[in-house]
Write a protein that holds these residues in place. Structure first.
Motif, PDB file in Angstrom:
ATOM      1  N   VAL A 122       0.862  -1.185   0.000  1.00  0.00           N
ATOM      2  CA  VAL A 122       0.000   0.000   0.000  1.00  0.00           C
ATOM      3  C   VAL A 122       0.898   1.234   0.000  1.00  0.00           C
ATOM      4  CG1 VAL A 122      -1.797   1.278   1.223  1.00  0.00           C
ATOM      5  CG2 VAL A 122      -1.787  -1.229   1.292  1.00  0.00           C
ATOM      6  N   LEU A 123       0.750   2.083  -1.034  1.00  0.00           N
ATOM      7  CA  LEU A 123       1.597   3.275  -1.167  1.00  0.00           C
ATOM      8  C   LEU A 123       0.732   4.529  -1.242  1.00  0.00           C
ATOM      9  CD1 LEU A 123       4.288   2.021  -3.714  1.00  0.00           C
ATOM     10  CD2 LEU A 123       4.548   2.321  -1.237  1.00  0.00           C
ATOM     11  N   LEU A 124       1.089   5.545  -0.463  1.00  0.00           N
ATOM     12  CA  LEU A 124       0.329   6.783  -0.351  1.00  0.00           C
ATOM     13  C   LEU A 124       1.054   7.924  -1.067  1.00  0.00           C
ATOM     14  CD1 LEU A 124      -0.405   6.588   3.496  1.00  0.00           C
ATOM     15  CD2 LEU A 124      -1.644   5.465   1.626  1.00  0.00           C
ATOM     16  N   HIS A 125       0.345   8.625  -1.926  1.00  0.00           N
ATOM     17  CA  HIS A 125       0.934   9.720  -2.689  1.00  0.00           C
ATOM     18  C   HIS A 125       1.173  10.937  -1.807  1.00  0.00           C
ATOM     19  CE1 HIS A 125      -2.770  12.117  -2.737  1.00  0.00           C
ATOM     20  NE2 HIS A 125      -3.433  10.995  -2.953  1.00  0.00           N
ATOM     21  N   GLY A 126       1.874  11.929  -2.355  1.00  0.00           N
ATOM     22  CA  GLY A 126       2.218  13.130  -1.617  1.00  0.00           C
ATOM     23  C   GLY A 126       1.203  14.250  -1.755  1.00  0.00           C
ATOM     24  N   PHE A 127       1.451  15.339  -1.052  1.00  0.00           N
ATOM     25  CA  PHE A 127       0.577  16.515  -1.073  1.00  0.00           C
ATOM     26  C   PHE A 127       0.540  17.129  -2.469  1.00  0.00           C
ATOM     27  CE2 PHE A 127      -1.554  20.143   0.693  1.00  0.00           C
ATOM     28  CZ  PHE A 127      -1.148  21.207  -0.078  1.00  0.00           C
ATOM     29  N   GLY A 128      -0.679  17.423  -2.933  1.00  0.00           N
ATOM     30  CA  GLY A 128      -0.846  18.089  -4.218  1.00  0.00           C
ATOM     31  C   GLY A 128      -0.807  17.172  -5.419  1.00  0.00           C
ATOM     32  N   ALA A 129      -0.554  15.878  -5.207  1.00  0.00           N
ATOM     33  CA  ALA A 129      -0.502  14.930  -6.319  1.00  0.00           C
ATOM     34  C   ALA A 129      -1.888  14.357  -6.585  1.00  0.00           C
ATOM     35  CB  ALA A 129       0.467  13.795  -5.988  1.00  0.00           C
ATOM     36  N   PRO A 130      -2.148  13.885  -7.795  1.00  0.00           N
ATOM     37  CA  PRO A 130      -3.408  13.192  -8.063  1.00  0.00           C
ATOM     38  C   PRO A 130      -3.400  11.812  -7.414  1.00  0.00           C
ATOM     39  CG  PRO A 130      -1.993  13.091  -9.978  1.00  0.00           C
ATOM     40  CD  PRO A 130      -1.299  13.988  -8.990  1.00  0.00           C
ATOM     41  N   GLY A 131      -4.573  11.249  -7.244  1.00  0.00           N
ATOM     42  CA  GLY A 131      -4.688   9.967  -6.555  1.00  0.00           C
ATOM     43  C   GLY A 131      -3.973   8.823  -7.245  1.00  0.00           C
ATOM     44  N   ASP A 132      -3.776   8.921  -8.557  1.00  0.00           N
ATOM     45  CA  ASP A 132      -3.122   7.831  -9.303  1.00  0.00           C
ATOM     46  C   ASP A 132      -1.631   8.096  -9.508  1.00  0.00           C
ATOM     47  OD1 ASP A 132      -3.211   9.890 -11.120  1.00  0.00           O
ATOM     48  OD2 ASP A 132      -4.250   8.777 -12.683  1.00  0.00           O
ATOM     49  N   ASP A 133      -1.072   9.019  -8.755  1.00  0.00           N
ATOM     50  CA  ASP A 133       0.285   9.505  -9.002  1.00  0.00           C
ATOM     51  C   ASP A 133       1.349   8.420  -8.952  1.00  0.00           C
ATOM     52  OD1 ASP A 133       1.997  11.738  -9.549  1.00  0.00           O
ATOM     53  OD2 ASP A 133       2.698  11.628  -7.493  1.00  0.00           O
ATOM     54  N   LEU A 134       1.201   7.435  -8.065  1.00  0.00           N
ATOM     55  CA  LEU A 134       2.227   6.415  -7.891  1.00  0.00           C
ATOM     56  C   LEU A 134       1.913   5.100  -8.592  1.00  0.00           C
ATOM     57  CD1 LEU A 134       3.109   6.914  -4.107  1.00  0.00           C
ATOM     58  CD2 LEU A 134       4.253   7.894  -6.107  1.00  0.00           C
ATOM     59  N   VAL A 135       0.803   5.046  -9.308  1.00  0.00           N
ATOM     60  CA  VAL A 135       0.391   3.784  -9.936  1.00  0.00           C
ATOM     61  C   VAL A 135       1.468   3.237 -10.867  1.00  0.00           C
ATOM     62  CG1 VAL A 135      -1.282   2.729 -11.520  1.00  0.00           C
ATOM     63  CG2 VAL A 135      -2.068   4.250  -9.707  1.00  0.00           C
ATOM     64  N   ALA A 136       2.191   4.117 -11.554  1.00  0.00           N
ATOM     65  CA  ALA A 136       3.211   3.673 -12.502  1.00  0.00           C
ATOM     66  C   ALA A 136       4.346   2.907 -11.830  1.00  0.00           C
ATOM     67  CB  ALA A 136       3.784   4.867 -13.258  1.00  0.00           C
ATOM     68  N   LEU A 137       4.514   3.055 -10.522  1.00  0.00           N
ATOM     69  CA  LEU A 137       5.602   2.358  -9.841  1.00  0.00           C
ATOM     70  C   LEU A 137       5.546   0.851 -10.036  1.00  0.00           C
ATOM     71  CD1 LEU A 137       5.916   4.114  -6.353  1.00  0.00           C
ATOM     72  CD2 LEU A 137       7.335   4.423  -8.362  1.00  0.00           C
ATOM     73  N   ALA A 138       4.343   0.306 -10.143  1.00  0.00           N
ATOM     74  CA  ALA A 138       4.206  -1.145 -10.267  1.00  0.00           C
ATOM     75  C   ALA A 138       4.947  -1.692 -11.472  1.00  0.00           C
ATOM     76  CB  ALA A 138       2.724  -1.516 -10.338  1.00  0.00           C
ATOM     77  N   ARG A 139       5.211  -0.850 -12.462  1.00  0.00           N
ATOM     78  CA  ARG A 139       5.910  -1.310 -13.668  1.00  0.00           C
ATOM     79  C   ARG A 139       7.388  -1.555 -13.441  1.00  0.00           C
ATOM     80  NH1 ARG A 139       5.270   3.404 -17.599  1.00  0.00           N
ATOM     81  NH2 ARG A 139       6.325   2.012 -19.054  1.00  0.00           N
ATOM     82  N   PHE A 140       7.954  -1.004 -12.378  1.00  0.00           N
ATOM     83  CA  PHE A 140       9.403  -0.949 -12.247  1.00  0.00           C
ATOM     84  C   PHE A 140       9.961  -1.695 -11.039  1.00  0.00           C
ATOM     85  CE2 PHE A 140       7.760   2.803 -14.340  1.00  0.00           C
ATOM     86  CZ  PHE A 140       8.461   2.776 -15.529  1.00  0.00           C
ATOM     87  N   LEU A 141       9.101  -2.335 -10.261  1.00  0.00           N
ATOM     88  CA  LEU A 141       9.553  -2.938  -9.018  1.00  0.00           C
ATOM     89  C   LEU A 141       9.881  -4.423  -9.151  1.00  0.00           C
ATOM     90  CD1 LEU A 141       7.118  -1.163  -6.539  1.00  0.00           C
ATOM     91  CD2 LEU A 141       9.484  -0.559  -7.088  1.00  0.00           C
TER      92      LEU A 141
END
Length: 283
Positions: free
Chosen positions: A69-88
């Protein structure tokens, strides 16, 4: 954190799926993606407790293994970290869940979200005077954000029958502050904690709680030239966790308030280790 993400429908039905496309990041954005990566994962939207979330995992968004479970930062859209799944380079059974913060800050940025509001004008004035952030402060709205996150985690745990020992919680910037606060104050056993480019809050309350987390795997990353949350404070936070006996994986890098490729690589290794050993996946 500024990043142009795949366009997602506003429909929050649990059965809605969205095949992603390439992520194009702004020059000063936090997510600095490598050239080569896996195909963008299929994403579905699910509401857990009080929070809407994006979910990836397996080949169709329906993995059946541990959860990150990953939480985005202030001012970012809710899907901001979704792309991370491609690189882990995670096993296909692992599900990644990205909760969307409930508040909408008045930034004039479409889709911007916040876990609690910030007085940006006051922060700017303090920075101009060379005054650092108050690490004793307990931000107004932190308790409400923690309650919302706990409702989300509780429903994930109950509805998907995943023990907390198979859940890793973390985030970036403000999202990492909330993850840290929640793990210190509220959760029982958990597989690991991820803190990317974050800082200290409520130090008088956090510090005595750190001893209760002895042995907890912790991944912490920070840029040495971060202009938003100073590197020195992150280093102090690392020292406090080290003194409390947490199992720390520390990744500093030359850069700002961002997630560069070296962090993605080491974060993937950390997650695989937490969730069952050094699994063999191509780097």
């Amino acid at each position: 954190m500024a990043c142009e993400m795949p366009s997602l429908s506003s429909n929050t039905s649990n059965s809605s799926y969205y095949p992603g496309s390439q992520c194009r990041c702004a020059q000063n954005g936090a997510l600095t993606l490598p050239v080569a990566a896996k195909k963008f994962p299929i994403v579905k939207q699910v509401k857990f407790g009080a929070l809407d979330t994006y979910v990836t995992g397996g080949t169709n968004g329906n993995g059946n293994g541990p959860i990150v479970v990953l939480l985005h930062g202030f001012g970012a859209p809710g899907d901001d970290l979704v792309a991370l799944a491609r690189f882990l380079n995670l096993p296909p059974s692992v599900r990644c869940i990205y909760p969307m913060a409930p508040l909408k800050p008045a930034l004039g940025i479409p889709g911007a979200r916040a876990w609690w509001q910030l007085d940006l004008e006051q922060i700017s004035r303090d920075q101009a005077r060379g005054k650092g952030r108050n690490i004793q402060e307990v931000p107004k709205g932190l308790s409400e954000a923690r309650t919302a996150l706990l409702s989300c985690l509780t429903e994930i745990h109950q509805s998907w029958d995943v023990p907390y020992e198979k859940i890793i919680l973390g985030g970036f910037s403000q999202g990492a502050m909330l993850a840290c606060d929640t793990v210190l104050r509220s959760l029982g056993s958990i597989a690991g904690l991820i803190l990317m480019s974050t800082t200290i809050l409520a130090i008088d309350e956090w510090k005595p709680l750190m001893d209760t987390r002895k042995g907890l795997p912790l991944f912490q990353s920070h840029g040495t030239e971060d202009p938003i949350l100073p590197f020195q404070t992150a280093s102090t936070l690392r020292g406090l966790f080290y003194s409390a006996g947490l199992d720390i994986t520390w990744q500093e890098f030359v850069g700002g308030h961002e997630i560069p490729p070296i962090v993605l690589r080491e974060l993937g290794r950390f997650i695989r280790k937490c969730l069952g050993g050094e699994l063999e996946f191509p780097e």
